[in-house]
Motif scaffolding. Structure first.
Motif, mmCIF file in Angstrom:
data_model
loop_
_atom_site.group_PDB
_atom_site.id
_atom_site.type_symbol
_atom_site.label_atom_id
_atom_site.label_comp_id
_atom_site.label_asym_id
_atom_site.label_seq_id
_atom_site.Cartn_x
_atom_site.Cartn_y
_atom_site.Cartn_z
ATOM 1 N N PHE A 74 -3.021 -0.514 -0.135
ATOM 2 C CA PHE A 74 -2.193 0.694 -0.219
ATOM 3 C C PHE A 74 -0.978 0.532 0.667
ATOM 4 O O PHE A 74 -1.025 -0.175 1.679
ATOM 5 C CB PHE A 74 -3.015 1.914 0.212
ATOM 6 C CG PHE A 74 -4.163 2.190 -0.699
ATOM 7 C CD1 PHE A 74 -3.962 2.843 -1.906
ATOM 8 C CD2 PHE A 74 -5.429 1.746 -0.381
ATOM 9 C CE1 PHE A 74 -5.017 3.067 -2.766
ATOM 10 C CE2 PHE A 74 -6.492 1.975 -1.241
ATOM 11 C CZ PHE A 74 -6.274 2.629 -2.441
ATOM 12 N N LEU A 75 0.094 1.210 0.268
ATOM 13 C CA LEU A 75 1.349 1.059 1.001
ATOM 14 C C LEU A 75 1.309 1.859 2.296
ATOM 15 O O LEU A 75 0.757 2.961 2.336
ATOM 16 C CB LEU A 75 2.511 1.549 0.144
ATOM 17 C CG LEU A 75 2.720 0.772 -1.143
ATOM 18 C CD1 LEU A 75 3.822 1.439 -1.943
ATOM 19 C CD2 LEU A 75 3.100 -0.650 -0.827
ATOM 20 N N HIS B 71 4.330 2.247 3.919
ATOM 21 C CA HIS B 71 5.657 2.874 3.957
ATOM 22 C C HIS B 71 5.937 3.460 2.574
ATOM 23 O O HIS B 71 5.629 2.819 1.585
ATOM 24 C CB HIS B 71 6.754 1.835 4.198
ATOM 25 C CG HIS B 71 6.568 1.035 5.436
ATOM 26 N ND1 HIS B 71 7.137 1.374 6.621
ATOM 27 C CD2 HIS B 71 5.885 -0.090 5.676
ATOM 28 C CE1 HIS B 71 6.817 0.484 7.542
ATOM 29 N NE2 HIS B 71 6.049 -0.423 6.993
ATOM 30 N N PRO B 72 6.557 4.636 2.514
ATOM 31 C CA PRO B 72 7.030 5.108 1.212
ATOM 32 C C PRO B 72 8.106 4.158 0.699
ATOM 33 O O PRO B 72 8.814 3.535 1.504
ATOM 34 C CB PRO B 72 7.632 6.480 1.518
ATOM 35 C CG PRO B 72 7.206 6.817 2.881
ATOM 36 C CD PRO B 72 6.913 5.555 3.593
ATOM 37 N N THR B 73 8.191 4.024 -0.612
ATOM 38 C CA THR B 73 9.186 3.093 -1.150
ATOM 39 C C THR B 73 9.962 3.758 -2.280
ATOM 40 O O THR B 73 9.488 4.698 -2.907
ATOM 41 C CB THR B 73 8.492 1.809 -1.660
ATOM 42 O OG1 THR B 73 9.436 1.080 -2.427
ATOM 43 C CG2 THR B 73 7.286 2.127 -2.507
ATOM 44 N N TRP C 256 6.445 0.856 -9.274
ATOM 45 C CA TRP C 256 5.666 -0.268 -8.783
ATOM 46 C C TRP C 256 4.534 0.231 -7.867
ATOM 47 O O TRP C 256 3.386 -0.205 -7.955
ATOM 48 C CB TRP C 256 6.589 -1.240 -8.031
ATOM 49 C CG TRP C 256 5.850 -2.298 -7.289
ATOM 50 C CD1 TRP C 256 5.248 -3.391 -7.833
ATOM 51 C CD2 TRP C 256 5.603 -2.338 -5.887
ATOM 52 N NE1 TRP C 256 4.644 -4.126 -6.848
ATOM 53 C CE2 TRP C 256 4.850 -3.502 -5.635
ATOM 54 C CE3 TRP C 256 5.953 -1.521 -4.819
ATOM 55 C CZ2 TRP C 256 4.439 -3.865 -4.363
ATOM 56 C CZ3 TRP C 256 5.542 -1.880 -3.548
ATOM 57 C CH2 TRP C 256 4.789 -3.039 -3.335
ATOM 58 N N LEU D 169 0.518 -0.195 -8.295
ATOM 59 C CA LEU D 169 -0.315 -0.837 -7.270
ATOM 60 C C LEU D 169 -1.436 0.079 -6.793
ATOM 61 O O LEU D 169 -2.599 -0.320 -6.754
ATOM 62 C CB LEU D 169 0.561 -1.243 -6.079
ATOM 63 C CG LEU D 169 -0.214 -1.732 -4.862
ATOM 64 C CD1 LEU D 169 -0.956 -3.006 -5.198
ATOM 65 C CD2 LEU D 169 0.705 -1.948 -3.686
ATOM 66 N N ARG E 52 7.825 3.836 12.336
ATOM 67 C CA ARG E 52 9.261 3.709 12.120
ATOM 68 C C ARG E 52 9.994 5.013 12.421
ATOM 69 O O ARG E 52 11.076 5.020 12.992
ATOM 70 C CB ARG E 52 9.522 3.289 10.676
ATOM 71 C CG ARG E 52 10.329 2.016 10.646
ATOM 72 C CD ARG E 52 10.898 1.807 9.308
ATOM 73 N NE ARG E 52 10.015 0.960 8.511
ATOM 74 C CZ ARG E 52 10.332 0.621 7.265
ATOM 75 N NH1 ARG E 52 11.437 1.047 6.706
ATOM 76 N NH2 ARG E 52 9.527 -0.152 6.590
#
Lengths: 343, 370
Positions: free
Chosen positions: A94-95, A97-99, A104, A108, A203
């Protein structure tokens, strides 16, 4: 060695994430695991430990290139799992960071989870562990101060970053109902902070300034990276099933977090903040989407009592120590502890 | 597959694998001994980290090891501005000063529900002024509040701002021998008000939610509820001291489930402090409040009109009602019983209010002279 766990075979997806990498390293050192499959699109960056007496790492770990966004990956995974007789599957792809590549990300996280579950449905590994986050509860004005695991997964109206994870989790919960033989365990991690981890929150807090929704100051909660990694290791070892909140000790108001970090708060009325955030997100100047602002407005704090009771996990670091560790400041350098000053 | 494509660390293959070497994770974690919750575990042994690289003898193995550790910690730390640079920046002193200023008036430890001891102390003078000078509160029956253990204070509610919960809170903290902290439950509309909501949270207010209340009572806290809720605050002048419906009896269920005694509380004076002559719903929803109150002073005097009038207050704490002993926790599911008990307590508070009202001396300006 305890019986029943000798020579376990673990498959881990998402070994490129912080938690996946930490888990690989911890399992590699544990003699109870005989084989570890690292499934990702890039080989894991396992480095040798400092002491040279240890055998060279990578002995137990086998990297297999698996791309969960491919349409026929479930068949590949199924053959892999049966060939290696995998008994524990850890799904952590799982990500963090938001993208902007939302399609995509959807392939995923949501569809990728479907592929993983398709593969597991036939093989039925003994144990299935999923890595999730407390963000799936969503920040909502009606949230109680401590969300328990049974609480509704509200997600967020227009955050694909959160909603993909909610959908993935619903699929896993359905899978758990349909396959009672598999011990399904879902770990919902509070935002992870620490000196090495990198995610949306680290971040966000690394910037010298931070937005504050004028007149609002919700309580926040974090978990230290080493506590989080330990919880994941515990979850792989234990036989507990169900969802667990993995949270750190204590809460702090958002503005106090900023003050401890020495960040400059920029109070903005909601309307302004939303427009500014939209602009910054659209121009890719910041890594947090406009929907994240709701987490600066309302509570999203989870209760870790169930993990303590059933998983045997209790966090070691308080929220203040977690923040100072993320900052790289020694506790005595924090120099704001009222209790200590008054004592 | 889990890297964000635009992550600055994404192309650095070595980023994730290395563990934080400061953490002695080879040491076993306590498996079941969960009382072991020391904050300072991560600092490991008593060996101080070297401040200067030159402070170690080069032939000393341990020194070399520590230097290596330190180098790796530095290398793998998330780059955080300006801390990593602070040794080299003249701004470090400025940053330090800024942190001190930012932490002024707040404490870095709050309790689970967000009560900040320092912020509470900061507002103390205001409550003391309101309590003893402005409203001249006379509190009776404080001996009914237990010195320890859980209890549920149930009170009537009035006024456009929750001065009554603040005064109940302050009365117990000031005049009760145990100086206990009352945790008032605050309605959503007030709790989410900008500025006021966070302040109420810092000084002890908790959002009115059954889960929150149950958690507090299980921690043996004193919880104050105002079952009339928003309806109580929205009472018009002509309905003063006429208790509204007591919600859906949630407070009775709560008391039964947690086995807490209920202490009825009557507050007299809050109605006159902010007499609501009428309310305007137009435009109110746009600014996030249920109505705009019209009082003799508001909105005519602007924000100053929100200040309460100096009415004379009486607060009476009644004898505790132990529902748990009489009915047991299973009774919380009995809707008829719950509703009957709720109404019984409402009647009792109403009669306490009548008693206090008849105590007032002057018939002309009873509210203000007392």
């Amino acid at each position: 060695m305890s019986s029943g766990v000798i020579g376990r075979v673990v498959a881990v997806t998402g070994t490129g994430t912080f938690l996946g990498g930490e888990l690989l390293r911890r399992l590699e050192e544990d003699p109870r695991y005989s084989r570890i499959l690292a499934l990702d699109i890039r080989p894991p960056a396992l480095l040798p430990r400092s002491d040279a007496q240890q055998p060279a790492p990578g002995g137990k770990i086998e990297f297999i290139r698996v791309d969960l966004t491919q349409p026929t990956v479930d068949g590949e995974l199924a053959t892999l799992l049966s060939r290696h007789k995998v008994d524990t599957f850890v799904h952590g792809a799982f990500l963090s960071h938001p993208t902007h590549a939302a399609e995509w990300a959807h392939e995923l996280e949501d569809v990728g989870t479907m592929h993983v579950l398709n593969a597991c449905a036939g093989i039925e590994p003994r144990r299935f562990v999923m890595i999730s986050t407390t963000l799936v509860y969503g920040a909502h004005p009606k949230n109680p101060n401590f969300l328990v695991e049974d609480a509704e997964l509200r997600g967020h109206r227009d955050s694909r970053f959160v909603n993909d994870k909610v959908r993935a989790e619903r699929q896993v919960q359905r899978f758990a109902k349909e396959h009672p033989n598999v011990e399904v365990c879902i770990l919902r991690f509070a935002p992870i902070l620490g000196p090495t981890v990198s995610n949306m929150y680290t971040r966000f807090f690394s910037r010298p300034v931070a937005p504050v929704m004028m007149g609002h100051d919700p309580l926040m909660q974090f978990v230290h990276e080493q506590d989080a990694a330990y919880a994941l290791q515990k979850a792989v070892e234990s036989r507990a099933t169900g969802a667990f909140n993995i949270v750190g000790k204590g809460v702090l108001p958002y503005t106090t977090v900023l003050a401890l970090l020495g960040r400059v708060p920029v109070p903005m009325p909601q309307l302004v903040a939303r427009q500014v955030s939209k602009l910054l997100w659209a121009t890719q100047l910041v890594g947090s989407p406009p929907s994240f602002l709701d987490f600066l407005l309302y509570l999203c704090v989870a209760d870790g009592a169930k993990a303590r009771r059933e998983l045997g996990f209790a966090p070691r670091l308080s929220i203040k120590r977690t923040i100072l560790d993320f900052l790289g400041v020694a506790p005595e350098d924090g120099a704001t502890d009222v209790a200590r000053a008054q004592a | 597959m889990t890297d964000d494509p635009d992550s600055p660390n994404g192309d650095d293959d070595d980023w994730y694998g290395e563990a934080d070497p400061r953490v002695p994770d080879a040491a076993p974690w306590p498996d079941r001994d969960l009382g072991f919750l020391d904050d300072d575990v991560y600092l490991g042994d008593d060996t101080p980290m070297p401040t200067e690289h030159g402070s170690y003898d080069a032939s000393d193995d341990r020194g070399a090891e520590l230097r290596e550790l330190e180098r790796r910690v530095e290398q793998h730390r998330t780059p955080v501005f300006p801390i990593d640079l602070r040794k080299r920046l003249p701004l470090e002193a400025v940053w330090r000063r800024w942190r001190e200023i930012a932490m002024w008036g707040r404490s870095d430890v709050v309790d689970d529900f967000g009560r900040d001891p320092r912020a509470t102390a900061r507002w103390e003078w205001l409550f003391e002024f309101l309590y003893s000078k402005w409203f001249r509160v006379e509190a009776t029956g404080l001996q009914h509040i237990p010195s320890k253990g859980r209890a549920l204070l149930v009170a009537n509610h009035a006024g456009s701002l929750p001065y009554d919960s603040a005064m109940v809170m302050h009365a117990v903290r000031r005049d009760h021998p145990a100086r206990r902290d009352v945790r008032p439950l605050v309605e959503d509309t007030v709790f989410h008000l900008p500025f006021l909501g966070p302040i109420m949270n810092r000084i002890g207010g908790v959002r009115a939610d059954p889960e929150n209340a149950e958690r507090l009572l299980k921690k043996d806290e004193l919880v104050a509820v105002f079952p009339e809720g928003e309806k109580g605050m929205g009472k018009l002048w002509k309905d003063r001291y006429r208790l509204q419906r007591f919600g859906r009896g949630g407070f009775v269920k709560l008391a039964l489930r947690t086995g807490s005694p209920i202490i009825p509380v009557a507050v007299v004076g809050a109605e006159e402090a902010a007499p609501m002559l009428g309310k305007v719903t137009w435009f109110a929803k746009n600014i996030g409040i249920p109505w705009i109150p019209v009082t003799p002073t508001f909105p005519w005097l602007g924000p100053a009109g929100l200040l309460p009038l100096p009415s004379k207050w009486y607060v009476e704490f009644g004898t505790p009602i132990d529902l748990g002993n009489a009915h047991g926790p299973a009774a919380a599911e009995d809707r008829l019983l719950v509703n009957r008990l709720a109404d019984q307590i409402r009647t009792q508070i109403q009669s306490m209010i009548e008693g206090l009202l008849s105590k007032r001396r002057s018939p002309v300006l009873p509210a203000f002279l007392g």
